[in-house]
Write a protein that holds these residues in place. Structure first.
Motif, mmCIF file in Angstrom:
data_model
loop_
_atom_site.group_PDB
_atom_site.id
_atom_site.type_symbol
_atom_site.label_atom_id
_atom_site.label_comp_id
_atom_site.label_asym_id
_atom_site.label_seq_id
_atom_site.Cartn_x
_atom_site.Cartn_y
_atom_site.Cartn_z
ATOM 1 N N GLN A 82 1.095 -1.269 0.088
ATOM 2 C CA GLN A 82 0.065 0.063 0.107
ATOM 3 C C GLN A 82 1.023 1.186 -0.307
ATOM 4 O OE1 GLN A 82 -2.664 0.125 3.319
ATOM 5 N NE2 GLN A 82 -3.752 1.816 2.995
ATOM 6 N N PHE A 100 -11.058 0.876 -1.651
ATOM 7 C CA PHE A 100 -10.927 0.256 -1.106
ATOM 8 C C PHE A 100 -11.764 -1.481 -1.379
ATOM 9 C CE2 PHE A 100 -12.038 4.796 1.290
ATOM 10 C CZ PHE A 100 -11.147 4.534 2.130
ATOM 11 N N GLU A 101 -11.826 -1.588 -2.428
ATOM 12 C CA GLU A 101 -12.187 -3.245 -2.386
ATOM 13 C C GLU A 101 -10.744 -3.411 -3.115
ATOM 14 O OE1 GLU A 101 -14.620 -5.492 -5.969
ATOM 15 O OE2 GLU A 101 -13.813 -3.339 -6.670
ATOM 16 N N LEU A 103 -8.408 -2.610 -1.038
ATOM 17 C CA LEU A 103 -7.794 -2.565 -0.114
ATOM 18 C C LEU A 103 -8.537 -4.062 0.942
ATOM 19 C CD1 LEU A 103 -7.062 1.320 1.683
ATOM 20 C CD2 LEU A 103 -5.172 -0.612 0.740
ATOM 21 N N GLN A 104 -9.270 -3.931 0.466
ATOM 22 C CA GLN A 104 -10.395 -5.140 1.730
ATOM 23 C C GLN A 104 -10.040 -6.911 1.220
ATOM 24 O OE1 GLN A 104 -14.354 -4.853 1.255
ATOM 25 N NE2 GLN A 104 -14.404 -5.332 -1.046
ATOM 26 N N TRP A 105 -9.616 -6.794 -0.519
ATOM 27 C CA TRP A 105 -9.039 -7.861 -0.986
ATOM 28 C C TRP A 105 -7.768 -7.931 -0.288
ATOM 29 C CZ3 TRP A 105 -11.557 -12.367 -1.969
ATOM 30 C CH2 TRP A 105 -13.202 -11.673 -2.144
ATOM 31 N N THR A 107 -6.541 -6.876 2.206
ATOM 32 C CA THR A 107 -7.014 -7.367 3.946
ATOM 33 C C THR A 107 -6.789 -8.972 3.937
ATOM 34 O OG1 THR A 107 -7.003 -5.280 4.193
ATOM 35 C CG2 THR A 107 -7.750 -7.064 6.513
ATOM 36 N N TRP A 108 -7.945 -9.384 2.591
ATOM 37 C CA TRP A 108 -8.998 -10.852 2.608
ATOM 38 C C TRP A 108 -7.299 -11.891 3.012
ATOM 39 C CZ3 TRP A 108 -8.302 -14.068 -1.518
ATOM 40 C CH2 TRP A 108 -8.897 -15.133 -1.461
#
Length: 226
Positions: A82, A100-101, A103-105, A107-108
């Protein structure tokens, strides 16, 4: 100038893949690679711990950090990806929804796919003692996570939409080791299509040209565990 600390493991190869993609975009900052020999315990030296307190790779030191000031050490692959994506303005959209999509993946991957696949690989490949219960548990959970990503990729070129991003870079090295994790991509057509499209990228081929999959030699095959 960046000092980049890595090893030939799925997490370490994220950084290699990212930098090769930046090179193809013509924006790779000056950098020096430092191989951390995990088998020799170099991740536990005081010098490395000053950069990566969790004694894990990858890690970096940015000698021209965002905001200026003293050199900035960073550890944890998701934070590094990031940071470098935002610093270079590449491989992560500036559109808030897509960002944000991504970043969420990202994080996943670090919260789910990596840890579960890593445990599956450990009990099938690296563990000296057979543990059918543990191996089966992690192989099944890894299979579930493959299914999550497969369903998400239906109708999508890449994880965060039409543009290749750090979410793809974070996930791909873990999917590369799918056989060692007890998985077959034939069961996941969308994931298989995505996987092959990234395998064919010039940056991927350069980054992984000499890579030896640490999960390639399976000590305890999945079919004996199921």
């Amino acid at each position: 100038m960046l000092d980049l600390y890595y090893a030939a493991s799925p997490n370490g190869m994220k950084l290699k893949l990212f930098m090769e993609e930046l090179a193809d975009l013509g924006v790779a900052p000056p950098h020096t690679w430092h191989l951390v020999r995990l088998s020799a315990g170099e991740q536990h030296t005081p010098e490395f711990l000053a950069i990566s307190p969790n004694n894990k790779i990858p890690a970096i030191v940015d000698h021209a950090p965002v905001g200026g000031g003293e050199p900035l050490p960073m550890f944890e692959s998701a934070a590094i990806l990031q940071y470098l994506a935002e610093k270079t303005g590449r491989l992560m959209s500036r559109n808030p929804r897509t960002r944000f999509e991504t970043l969420q993946w990202l994080t996943w991957q670090v919260a789910g796919l990596g840890p579960m696949a890593g445990q599956a690989g450990w009990f099938r490949v690296h563990s000296l003692e057979r543990d059918d219960y543990a191996a089966d548990r992690y192989v099944r959970e890894t299979r579930r996570l493959y299914g999550v990503l497969d369903r998400h990729l239906e109708g999508r070129t890449f994880i965060a939409g039409e543009a290749y991003s750090i979410a793809d870079i974070a996930c791909w090295p873990w999917i590369l080791s799918h056989k060692g994790h007890g998985q077959s991509l034939e069961a996941f057509p969308n994931l298989a299509r995505w996987f092959e499209s990234i395998r064919e990228r010039p940056a991927t081929q350069r980054a992984f040209a000499d890579y030896r999959d640490p999960y390639a030699v399976v000590r305890h095959p999945a079919e004996e565990i199921a």
